[in-house]
Design a protein around this motif. Structure first.
Motif, short mmCIF file in Angstrom:
data_model
loop_
_atom_site.label_atom_id
_atom_site.label_comp_id
_atom_site.label_asym_id
_atom_site.label_seq_id
_atom_site.Cartn_x
_atom_site.Cartn_y
_atom_site.Cartn_z
N LYS A 107 0.83 -1.20 0.00
CA LYS A 107 0.00 0.00 0.00
C LYS A 107 0.87 1.25 0.00
N VAL A 108 0.53 2.19 -0.89
CA VAL A 108 1.29 3.43 -0.99
C VAL A 108 0.87 4.38 0.13
N ILE A 109 1.86 4.96 0.79
CA ILE A 109 1.60 5.94 1.85
C ILE A 109 1.57 7.33 1.23
N THR A 110 0.52 8.06 1.51
CA THR A 110 0.42 9.43 1.01
C THR A 110 1.08 10.38 2.00
N CYS A 111 2.02 11.13 1.49
CA CYS A 111 2.72 12.11 2.33
C CYS A 111 1.92 13.40 2.38
N LYS A 112 1.53 13.78 3.56
CA LYS A 112 0.84 15.05 3.74
C LYS A 112 1.86 16.11 4.05
N GLY A 113 1.90 17.13 3.25
CA GLY A 113 2.88 18.19 3.45
C GLY A 113 2.76 18.82 4.81
N ALA A 114 3.87 18.96 5.50
CA ALA A 114 3.86 19.53 6.85
C ALA A 114 3.67 21.04 6.82
N GLY A 115 4.20 21.70 5.82
CA GLY A 115 4.07 23.15 5.72
C GLY A 115 2.72 23.55 5.15
N PRO A 116 2.32 24.80 5.31
CA PRO A 116 0.99 25.25 4.84
C PRO A 116 0.82 25.20 3.33
N ASP A 117 1.91 25.29 2.59
CA ASP A 117 1.81 25.28 1.12
C ASP A 117 2.25 23.96 0.50
N GLU A 118 2.53 22.96 1.35
CA GLU A 118 3.00 21.68 0.84
C GLU A 118 1.84 20.86 0.30
N LYS A 119 2.03 20.22 -0.85
CA LYS A 119 1.01 19.37 -1.45
C LYS A 119 1.24 17.92 -1.04
N SER A 120 0.16 17.12 -1.06
CA SER A 120 0.28 15.71 -0.75
C SER A 120 0.94 14.98 -1.91
N SER A 121 1.66 13.92 -1.59
CA SER A 121 2.36 13.17 -2.63
C SER A 121 2.46 11.71 -2.21
N SER A 122 2.52 10.81 -3.20
CA SER A 122 2.67 9.38 -2.91
C SER A 122 4.12 8.94 -3.09
N ALA A 123 5.01 9.86 -3.34
CA ALA A 123 6.42 9.53 -3.52
C ALA A 123 7.29 10.48 -2.71
N LEU A 124 8.43 9.97 -2.29
CA LEU A 124 9.41 10.82 -1.62
C LEU A 124 10.30 11.44 -2.69
N PRO A 125 10.43 12.75 -2.73
CA PRO A 125 11.16 13.41 -3.82
C PRO A 125 12.68 13.26 -3.71
N LYS A 126 13.34 13.43 -4.81
CA LYS A 126 14.80 13.41 -4.86
C LYS A 126 15.35 14.48 -3.91
N GLY A 127 16.36 14.10 -3.15
CA GLY A 127 16.98 15.04 -2.22
C GLY A 127 16.41 15.03 -0.82
N MET A 128 15.28 14.35 -0.60
CA MET A 128 14.70 14.33 0.75
C MET A 128 15.61 13.57 1.71
N GLN A 129 15.76 14.11 2.91
CA GLN A 129 16.57 13.48 3.95
C GLN A 129 15.76 12.42 4.68
N LEU A 130 16.41 11.32 5.03
CA LEU A 130 15.74 10.22 5.71
C LEU A 130 16.54 9.76 6.92
N ILE A 131 15.84 9.14 7.86
CA ILE A 131 16.50 8.37 8.90
C ILE A 131 16.17 6.91 8.61
N SER A 169 10.00 20.51 5.04
CA SER A 169 10.36 19.65 3.90
C SER A 169 10.38 18.20 4.35
N SER A 170 9.21 17.70 4.69
CA SER A 170 9.13 16.35 5.22
C SER A 170 7.88 15.65 4.69
N CYS A 171 7.69 14.44 5.17
CA CYS A 171 6.49 13.67 4.85
C CYS A 171 5.78 13.41 6.16
N ASP A 172 4.70 14.10 6.40
CA ASP A 172 4.00 14.02 7.67
C ASP A 172 3.11 12.78 7.69
#
Length: 242
Positions: A172-196, A225-228
């Protein structure tokens, strides 16, 4: 006779190994130096309550994130436990009154994938020692999936990758809800995103022409700049360890 002597020493060695294997891990000795050597806060090291102890018996407690919160107080150590005595005048609103005389104990946490020492207080309130990074190489269970801990390593997304709830290309694909007020939802983690990176699958898997591990990651690095959406799985071909 020689055979009996040899048999005797084999028994002794086996018994010693058994005793050594059963030896309990030594308890953490709580001192002012130990408490003050690191911050204590959320296991993921981001938003929430933090405590900073000082060697003179005082401490500060502050909330990292939106909203009010922040107290000062004194502490005492007795029977290897910590008692926090908070200044009631520090509360910023009537409903933010801190708990008085909280008793806390320091415990090991071998299941947490971020950190492995925590301060458990009445309430309950839990604060993880920020320099106690979880050990890598442990076999862990993540929602029924056998995995190996990675010791909370840092990584970056090399190419946009799908974020999934299970380590499978049909997961199942996880939808990333943008944490910032102007962030759009996405089903993919973008290039350059930092991870733990918290863990990986026991065995490598094949996806298309690639063969790699699935990694259990936390992309919620910062506020803007995260995936909430919490933790999830990504295929290893698309991330790079730091």
């Amino acid at each position: 006779m020689k055979r009996r002597v040899m048999l005797f020493w084999i028994v002794v060695i086996v018994a010693a190994a058994a005793i050594s294997g059963c030896k309990k891990e030594e308890a953490i000795v709580v001192t002012a130096d130990y408490l003050a050597a690191s911050k204590w806060g959320p296991s993921n090291g981001r938003y929430g309550w933090y405590i900073e102890f000082r060697k003179d018996g005082t401490y500060d407690e502050n909330f990292a994130g939106e909203g009010c919160g922040g107290y000062k107080g004194t502490y005492a150590i007795a029977n290897n436990a910590v008692v926090l005595n908070t200044n009631q005048k520090d509360a910023c609103t009537p409903d933010q009154k801190p708990v008085v005389n909280r008793k806390c104990v320091v415990e090991k946490d071998e299941k947490n994938l971020y950190r492995n020492v925590k301060l458990v207080c009445d309430g309950p309130y839990v604060y993880f020692r920020q320099d106690s990074i979880a050990a890598a190489g442990r076999q862990v269970d993540i929602q029924g999936v056998p995995a190996v801990s990675m010791g909370a390593k840092n990584a970056v997304v090399k190419e946009a990758v799908m974020f999934r709830a299970s380590p499978d290309k049909t997961g199942k694909v996880i939808t990333c809800k943008g944490a910032g007020p102007d962030e759009k939802s996405s089903s993919a983690l973008p290039k350059g995103m930092q991870l733990i990176v918290l863990a990986r699958t026991m065995e490598k898997a094949r996806v298309g022409n690639w063969e790699n591990y699935w990694y259990y990651v936390d992309p919620n690095i910062d506020w803007y700049s995260s995936c909430d959406a919490g933790e999830g799985w990504v295929f290893g071909e698309f991330i790079e360890m730091k």
